[in-house]
Scaffold this motif. Structure first.
Motif, PDB file in Angstrom:
ATOM      1  N   UNK A  78       9.310  -2.676  -0.434  1.00  0.00           N
ATOM      2  CA  UNK A  78       7.256  -2.595  -0.175  1.00  0.00           C
ATOM      3  C   UNK A  78       7.165  -1.228  -1.606  1.00  0.00           C
ATOM      4  N   UNK A  79       6.080  -2.749  -2.694  1.00  0.00           N
ATOM      5  CA  UNK A  79       5.262  -1.350  -3.587  1.00  0.00           C
ATOM      6  C   UNK A  79       4.023  -1.314  -2.978  1.00  0.00           C
ATOM      7  N   UNK A  80       3.757  -0.450  -3.476  1.00  0.00           N
ATOM      8  CA  UNK A  80       2.687   0.158  -3.246  1.00  0.00           C
ATOM      9  C   UNK A  80       1.823   0.473  -4.781  1.00  0.00           C
ATOM     10  N   UNK A  81       0.971   0.324  -4.743  1.00  0.00           N
ATOM     11  CA  UNK A  81      -0.065   0.036  -5.862  1.00  0.00           C
ATOM     12  C   UNK A  81      -1.745   0.484  -5.388  1.00  0.00           C
ATOM     13  N   UNK A  82      -2.433   1.633  -6.040  1.00  0.00           N
ATOM     14  CA  UNK A  82      -3.128   1.392  -6.280  1.00  0.00           C
ATOM     15  C   UNK A  82      -3.667   1.080  -4.865  1.00  0.00           C
ATOM     16  N   UNK A  83      -3.063   2.770  -3.692  1.00  0.00           N
ATOM     17  CA  UNK A  83      -3.079   2.229  -2.330  1.00  0.00           C
ATOM     18  C   UNK A  83      -2.833   1.152  -1.703  1.00  0.00           C
ATOM     19  N   UNK A  84      -2.523   0.280  -1.947  1.00  0.00           N
ATOM     20  CA  UNK A  84      -2.140  -1.682  -1.107  1.00  0.00           C
ATOM     21  C   UNK A  84      -1.005  -1.763  -0.995  1.00  0.00           C
ATOM     22  N   UNK A  85      -0.657  -1.967   0.102  1.00  0.00           N
ATOM     23  CA  UNK A  85       0.590  -1.979  -0.522  1.00  0.00           C
ATOM     24  C   UNK A  85       0.910  -3.601   0.212  1.00  0.00           C
ATOM     25  N   UNK A  86       2.129  -4.144  -0.322  1.00  0.00           N
ATOM     26  CA  UNK A  86       2.519  -5.677  -0.884  1.00  0.00           C
ATOM     27  C   UNK A  86       4.505  -5.890  -1.028  1.00  0.00           C
ATOM     28  N   UNK A  87       4.693  -6.705  -0.278  1.00  0.00           N
ATOM     29  CA  UNK A  87       6.266  -7.133  -0.723  1.00  0.00           C
ATOM     30  C   UNK A  87       6.422  -7.954  -1.785  1.00  0.00           C
ATOM     31  N   UNK A  88       7.056  -6.758  -2.491  1.00  0.00           N
ATOM     32  CA  UNK A  88       7.993  -7.033  -3.810  1.00  0.00           C
ATOM     33  C   UNK A  88       8.934  -8.074  -3.250  1.00  0.00           C
TER      34      UNK A  88
END
Length: 334
Positions: A78-88
């Protein structure tokens, strides 16, 4: 790592691998860093939530503050950037299984991932791929790049560090090997092996791995908890030396370079600063009371600690609700 029953995080040992770390709650983002006193950067930073029931086992980061978290049970990253998580990296991508150590290398644009079959621990993972593997993915897209098997049938891929020349070094928890993978390499090579690095009976061997400011390689063993220096010269391994800690360590886990020393996770809830002088290692606890910590990564003056709660998937708390997961920010000393 993972604690064994009967002991005083990363799975390990045989039979009774179990008892682990503790846990906590979730939260949002936003980092406000201000310079504090006593050489410590004070971080007024909210914890970051990790996807529900994902049991993080390792965390890494890039210079822009993006965090990357593996999943012990679900697999993927999981990638977390700017407080938002997305499945990388999707679970099972590139024939991966349960993901443990993760390491982002911005120079090569590569995300290194340790993938293991931990079905013997009761964790099926997202595929049926056997064995222990080092997997590589594109750091931006998450697309699979390479796959490299660890050689020993007992091998367990735990963690990764990358040197200045782009060589990756990998720790093996169930066999006494540190492997290396040179840029463009097609297979892992045995970089270092020594009887001191072998897992003890009912114990867990190599775990954390880092390169020191002196250019040498440093590794931890989980059970019993120890710290070793592996001399490196001209790309070759030299003497392996056990360092004497200023106090006993408890389940020595992730190891990351920090200033002239290291950050160390202890499975009993501690984030430490390690300073090595000769054959001795001074241990200063930065924060205690963390919930089953498993890994740490540094972003500026903040250490982001992954609290894995692995006891809820393979330990004494198995079957109980682990609640939400989080990455906890900790202000780091200079």
């Amino acid at each position: 790592m993972i604690k064994n029953n009967g002991d005083a995080g990363h799975p390990r040992a045989t039979g009774e691998l179990l008892n682990i770390r503790r846990a906590s709650l979730p939260s949002a983002a936003a980092i406000v860093l201000t310079l504090g006193t006593a050489g410590v950067a004070r971080a007024e930073t909210a914890p970051l939530g990790v996807p529900d029931k994902s049991f993080p086992e390792s965390v890494t980061s890039t210079s822009d503050g993006t965090l990357y978290v593996g999943s012990f049970n679900h697999g993927g990253v999981t990638k977390i950037s700017g407080g938002k998580a997305e499945q990388l990296v999707k679970p099972g991508a590139g024939d991966s299984r349960s993901t443990l150590g993760v390491l982002a290398d911005e120079k090569s644009g590569t995300l290194y991932v340790c993938s293991n079959d931990i079905s013997a621990m009761g964790v099926a993972g997202p595929s049926d791929v056997k064995g222990a593997w080092l997997k590589t993915y594109d750091l931006k897209s998450g697309a699979p790049k390479g796959s490299f098997a660890l050689s020993d049938p007992k091998s367990f891929c735990n963690d990764i560090v990358v040197g200045a020349d782009g060589t990756a070094y990998v720790s093996d928890s169930f066999a006494p090997f540190v492997y290396s993978l040179k840029p463009g390499g097609t297979a892992l090579a045995t970089f270092a092996t020594d009887p001191q690095l072998a897992p003890a009976k009912d114990g867990v061997g190599l775990d954390g791995i880092a390169i020191g400011a002196d250019g040498n390689l440093y590794v931890t063993t989980f059970i019993p908890a120890k710290l070793f220096k592996i001399e490196m010269k001209d790309g070759k391994a030299g003497a392996v030396t056990e360092l004497k800690p200023s106090r006993p360590l408890d389940h020595a886990d992730a190891l990351r370079a920090h200033g002239g020393g290291f950050l160390l996770i202890e499975g009993n809830g501690k984030l430490d600063k390690i300073t090595v002088t000769g054959g001795e290692a001074t241990v200063d606890t930065i924060k205690d009371g963390l919930a089953e910590p498993v890994s740490v990564t540094k972003v500026g003056d903040v250490g982001w600690v992954a609290e894995g709660k692995l006891s809820y998937v393979i330990g004494d708390n198995k079957g109980k609700d682990p609640g939400p997961f989080k990455l906890t920010p900790v202000a780091l000393p200079k």
